[in-house]
Design an enzyme around this catalytic site. Structure first.
Site, short mmCIF file in Angstrom:
data_model
loop_
_atom_site.label_atom_id
_atom_site.label_comp_id
_atom_site.label_asym_id
_atom_site.label_seq_id
_atom_site.Cartn_x
_atom_site.Cartn_y
_atom_site.Cartn_z
N ASN B 396 0.82 -1.20 0.00
CA ASN B 396 0.00 0.00 0.00
C ASN B 396 0.86 1.26 0.00
O ASN B 396 0.98 1.94 -1.01
CB ASN B 396 -0.94 -0.03 1.21
CG ASN B 396 -2.01 1.04 1.13
OD1 ASN B 396 -1.89 1.99 0.38
ND2 ASN B 396 -3.06 0.88 1.90
N ASP B 397 1.51 1.53 1.11
CA ASP B 397 2.25 2.79 1.22
C ASP B 397 3.38 2.90 0.20
O ASP B 397 3.69 4.00 -0.25
CB ASP B 397 2.82 2.94 2.64
CG ASP B 397 1.70 2.97 3.68
OD1 ASP B 397 0.64 3.53 3.37
OD2 ASP B 397 1.89 2.43 4.79
N VAL B 398 3.97 1.76 -0.19
CA VAL B 398 5.11 1.81 -1.10
C VAL B 398 4.68 2.09 -2.54
O VAL B 398 5.52 2.25 -3.42
CB VAL B 398 5.94 0.51 -1.06
CG1 VAL B 398 6.55 0.34 0.31
CG2 VAL B 398 5.12 -0.69 -1.45
N VAL B 399 3.36 2.14 -2.80
CA VAL B 399 2.89 2.49 -4.14
C VAL B 399 1.98 3.72 -4.08
O VAL B 399 1.25 4.02 -5.01
CB VAL B 399 2.12 1.33 -4.81
CG1 VAL B 399 3.06 0.18 -5.11
CG2 VAL B 399 0.97 0.85 -3.95
N ALA B 437 0.87 3.07 7.40
CA ALA B 437 1.11 4.47 7.75
C ALA B 437 -0.20 5.19 8.08
O ALA B 437 -0.19 6.32 8.54
CB ALA B 437 1.83 5.18 6.60
#
Lengths: 105, 471
Positions: B396-399, B437
């Site tokens: 999620n957060d890494v994209v 996050a």
């Protein structure tokens, strides 16, 4: 003044220790610097096992405790167990991780 | 005989350096680990049989020593062999905590000797006392912190913070240093008890140090605590004039600190920022402020299967969802099947995807995914332009494009996988809940994105069946 002198004397008496510290700091940074991110987890785990060297302190504590000093015996015994956990667990977990990195073709 | 012990320690030190060096290359990593382990064994047994104290006496209490080694060895091996791949980060944290506790216990026993000196009116060696204090404080913080990190990673401990916690932590830290500084030069029979106050406060500090830090930052914290334990071990080296403890401890302390910095860089955060724990506080604010943007669309399994089966190039983006679902084997099966059909399949690995840097690599390696299929972030970002389908598995957060576009976002500036450059994006998630996050992800609401809800393993199995039925 006395304090500063005390500190200076301490540094002089242990100077080779301080040299080791300085060199090891640079060495540690140098050795890790080129690690590919693939290996970050195993590396952290391997480093974790290496600081298990604290076990040597635990063995010294345990092995020099007087047999009537029960507190030292018990705490030392506990320290040996915990230190061994750190060392053995650390190396075995790292090996397990790396075992899976074998290239399969 | 003591010369042989010197050689043992020398061998130990060399193997630690060599081991770490070899651990940083995939081809030699396993050997490196074994070499370091061999060196450690030599150093340990050398100590047991050859160590002499200042008076020249050999160690005794062998039954206790070997009993401890046996118990720790058996429990450690079993725990390390039984742990699931997904639980690795917790395990590392737990073992790290054991090392910290060991360092703290050593300080406890050694302080006992010093306390006896004080009671008998003998002079106290201030530099010994200093290393005892340092070992105690750093070891206790590392122990308590690692336990909290362990609890957080396996979901037993929730994030917890209160207003003014930074100030509380700073004050606590100042009190610990103040008390230790005071005791260092003014130790008397009447204030020996302060040592125990210090150890209690150090444990407390370890707890409050890690509690407010968000789950996304846990890898950074574990790495940092790892280097703490290294320094605590080095304190023992100073105390006993033991060079192998010093070498190993400082080596890990330095390497761990660098690794921590590298991880922070990967997330574009400063260490200060992580340590103050402002991530959690800021992100909840941002999540409240950014209104969720209405519509996302779902994709049916058969549509997803068709898109993937007729693609030229598919890029899989694994995340924590893959780890939780233990879907790595199914994922590899899907990849193999698509490749047989002539689809090019690769994996795009974000350095901090999952719960630890390299977490995804370890996981996929377990499923025998070939090395050259794993692309690092930069490579992957070059290839998204020519990719037909991106399949996101629980990342999620890494994209999250907010890292590039939204300066108000707490993850702004973090390098991400730029999946939106591909033609189609399929996102597999369990629900629309935000990632670790705690922030919304614009990507899910973009027109080229469609959602495939469900557990990663179940979804992948169904997807595979669907794709097979297309022929």
């Amino acid at each position: 003044m006395e304090l500063i002198q005390h500190i200076l004397r301490g540094v002089t008496n242990h100077q080779e220790m301080f040299y080791i510290v300085i060199l090891m700091i640079f060495l540690g940074i140098e050795v890790i610097g080129r690690v590919p991110s693939v290996l970050h987890t195993p590396l952290m785990s391997g480093a974790n096992a290496i600081h298990g060297v604290v076990i040597i302190g635990a063995i010294i504590v345990m092995g020099s405790a007087h047999s009537d000093n029960y507190i030292a015996l018990i705490l030392g015994f506990l320290a040996v167990i915990l230190g061994t956990l750190n060392v053995v667990g650390g190396f075995v977990v790292t090996d397990r991780m790396l075992e899976m990195f074998k290239k399969k073709k | 005989m003591e010369h042989i012990l010197t050689i043992c320690y020398l061998i130990g030190s060399i193997t630690f350096i060599l081991g770490l060096k070899m651990l940083s290359n995939p081809a030699t990593a396993r050997k490196g680990n074994l070499i370091a382990a061999a060196g450690m064994t030599i150093a340990i047994f050398g100590t047991i049989f050859l160590y002499r104290d200042e008076a020249g006496n050999l160690l005794h209490n062998y039954a206790w020593i070997f009993g401890g080694l046996l118990i720790g060895g058996i429990v450690g091996t079993l725990a390390a062999k039984k742990v699931k791949m997904t639980a690795m980060p917790e395990m590392v944290s737990l073992f790290n905590g054991m090392g910290g506790a060991c360092a703290a216990l050593i300080s406890f026993v050694e302080f006992g000797h010093i306390a006896k000196h004080v009671q008998e009116g003998l002079p106290v060696n201030t530099s010994s006392l200093l290393t005892i204090f340092l070992g105690l404080i750093i070891g206790s913080v590392s122990f308590a912190g690692s336990m909290i990190a362990w609890g957080k990673l396996n979901g037993k401990v929730k994030d917890f913070s209160f207003t003014g916690q930074h100030i509380f932590n700073l004050a606590l830290f100042a009190i610990i240093l103040g008390l230790a500084g005071f005791l260092l030069f003014n130790i008397t029979v009447a204030n020996i008890y302060l040592f125990y106050v210090i150890s209690f406060l150090a444990l407390l500090y370890g707890v409050f140090f890690v509690l407010p830090i968000g789950g996304a930052d846990m890898p950074v914290v574990i790495s940092l605590l790892n280097s703490f334990t290294g320094v605590a071990a080095a304190c023992g080296g100073f105390l006993y004039g033991n060079k192998v403890m010093l070498t190993g401890g400082i080596l890990v302390g330095a390497a761990g600190t660098l690794l921590t910095i590298l991880m922070c860089k990967a997330m574009n955060r400063s260490i200060q920022n992580v340590l103050i724990g402002s991530f959690g506080a800021k992100s909840t604010g941002a999540a409240g402020g950014a209104s969720p943007q209405g519509n996302y669309k779902e994709i049916s399994l058969s549509d997803a299967a068709t898109v993937m089966a007729y693609a030229n190039k598919v890029m899989i983006v694994p995340g924590y969802g893959l780890a939780v679902a233990q879907a790595q084997h199914t994922c590899h099966e899907l990849e193999k099947y698509l490749e047989e059909k002539g689809v090019e399949v690769k994996y795009a690995i974000h350095p901090v995807a999952g719960r630890m840097p390299g977490h995804m690599n370890v996981l996929l390696a377990e499923a025998d995914v070939s090395y050259d299929k794993l692309l690092e972030m930069e490579e992957a970002n070059d290839e998204f332009k020519t990719t037909d389908v991106v399949l996101i598995l629980g990342a999620n957060d890494v994209v999250n494009p907010a890292a590039k576009n939204d300066p108000a976002s707490p993850i702004y500036g973090m390098p991400i996988l730029e999946v939106e450059q591909a033609k189609t994006v399929i996102v597999n998630k369990r629900s629309m809940k935000p990632g670790y996050a705690g922030i919304e992800n614009d990507l899910f609401f973009q027109p080229k994105t469609s959602m495939l809800f469900g557990d990663a393993k179940v979804a992948l199995q169904k997807l595979l069946t669907e794709i097979k039925s297309i022929d």
